[in-house]
Scaffold this motif. Structure first.
Motif, PDB file in Angstrom:
ATOM      1  N   MET A  89      81.686  59.794  20.349  1.00 49.11           N
ATOM      2  CA  MET A  89      82.366  61.066  20.159  1.00 49.11           C
ATOM      3  C   MET A  89      82.683  61.747  21.490  1.00 49.11           C
ATOM      4  N   LYS A  90      81.817  61.603  22.475  1.00 47.86           N
ATOM      5  CA  LYS A  90      82.017  62.279  23.757  1.00 47.86           C
ATOM      6  C   LYS A  90      82.907  61.493  24.714  1.00 47.86           C
ATOM      7  N   GLU A  91      82.866  60.168  24.653  1.00 51.21           N
ATOM      8  CA  GLU A  91      83.533  59.369  25.677  1.00 51.21           C
ATOM      9  C   GLU A  91      84.729  58.562  25.186  1.00 51.21           C
ATOM     10  N   GLU A  92      84.723  58.151  23.934  1.00 50.55           N
ATOM     11  CA  GLU A  92      85.772  57.244  23.488  1.00 50.55           C
ATOM     12  C   GLU A  92      86.756  57.857  22.504  1.00 50.55           C
ATOM     13  N   ALA A  93      86.297  58.769  21.679  1.00 53.44           N
ATOM     14  CA  ALA A  93      87.162  59.336  20.638  1.00 53.44           C
ATOM     15  C   ALA A  93      88.367  60.058  21.230  1.00 53.44           C
ATOM     16  N   GLU A  94      88.160  60.799  22.311  1.00 54.78           N
ATOM     17  CA  GLU A  94      89.275  61.533  22.902  1.00 54.78           C
ATOM     18  C   GLU A  94      90.380  60.589  23.369  1.00 54.78           C
ATOM     19  N   ASP A  95      90.008  59.479  24.019  1.00 54.39           N
ATOM     20  CA  ASP A  95      91.011  58.497  24.439  1.00 54.39           C
ATOM     21  C   ASP A  95      91.699  57.862  23.235  1.00 54.39           C
ATOM     22  N   PHE A  96      90.925  57.582  22.206  1.00 56.64           N
ATOM     23  CA  PHE A  96      91.472  57.009  20.981  1.00 56.64           C
ATOM     24  C   PHE A  96      92.519  57.944  20.379  1.00 56.64           C
ATOM     25  N   PHE A  97      92.170  59.223  20.247  1.00 55.82           N
ATOM     26  CA  PHE A  97      93.108  60.194  19.677  1.00 55.82           C
ATOM     27  C   PHE A  97      94.325  60.410  20.577  1.00 55.82           C
ATOM     28  N   LYS A  98      94.118  60.377  21.867  1.00 51.65           N
ATOM     29  CA  LYS A  98      95.228  60.512  22.812  1.00 51.65           C
ATOM     30  C   LYS A  98      96.225  59.378  22.613  1.00 51.65           C
TER      31      LYS A  98
END
Length: 121
Positions: A89-98
């Motif tokens: 949630m802290k490291e990978e989700a943001e890149d995934f959503f981007k």
């Protein structure tokens, strides 16, 4: 074991052991292979595996019974899942959503892909 260059080897081995715990290869309160045995399994130096075991012990995923060996700690699976979810949630989700946003992929497509993935498991 094939190692990636972007992450320390001892951490990759720790991930593998955690995967094995999650998949019940090593159950809670069961002994894991010795440092020497595991070094032979993954074909690395004994000291690298020792560092892995020290790390996992500091994370309270395994513990040492002096003279007997290392064992999977009680609630290790729950701890691993909690740690991995937090990391995702802290490291990978943001890149995934981007990437989803940048590539203009409808969320319905992602949901459908996820459902297909679950069916295959």
């Amino acid at each position: 074991m094939n190692f990636k260059e972007n992450k320390a080897i001892y951490l990759q081995i720790a991930d593998r052991i955690c995967d094995e715990i999650l998949l019940d290869k090593y159950k809670e309160e069961e002994r894991v292979p010795s440092v020497r045995e595991y070094a032979a399994i993954v074909e690395v130096n004994f000291n690298t595996v020792m560092r892995t075991f020290d790390y996992l012990q500091s994370m309270e995923i395994i513990y040492n019974k002096r003279g007997i060996g290392y064992f999977v700690a009680p609630k290790a699976k729950d701890l691993i899942l909690r740690l991995r979810k937090n990391t995702f949630m802290k490291e990978e989700a943001e890149d995934f959503f981007k990437q989803i946003y940048t590539l203009d992929i409808p969320i319905e497509d992602i949901v459908e892909m996820y459902k297909e993935y679950i069916k295959k498991q």
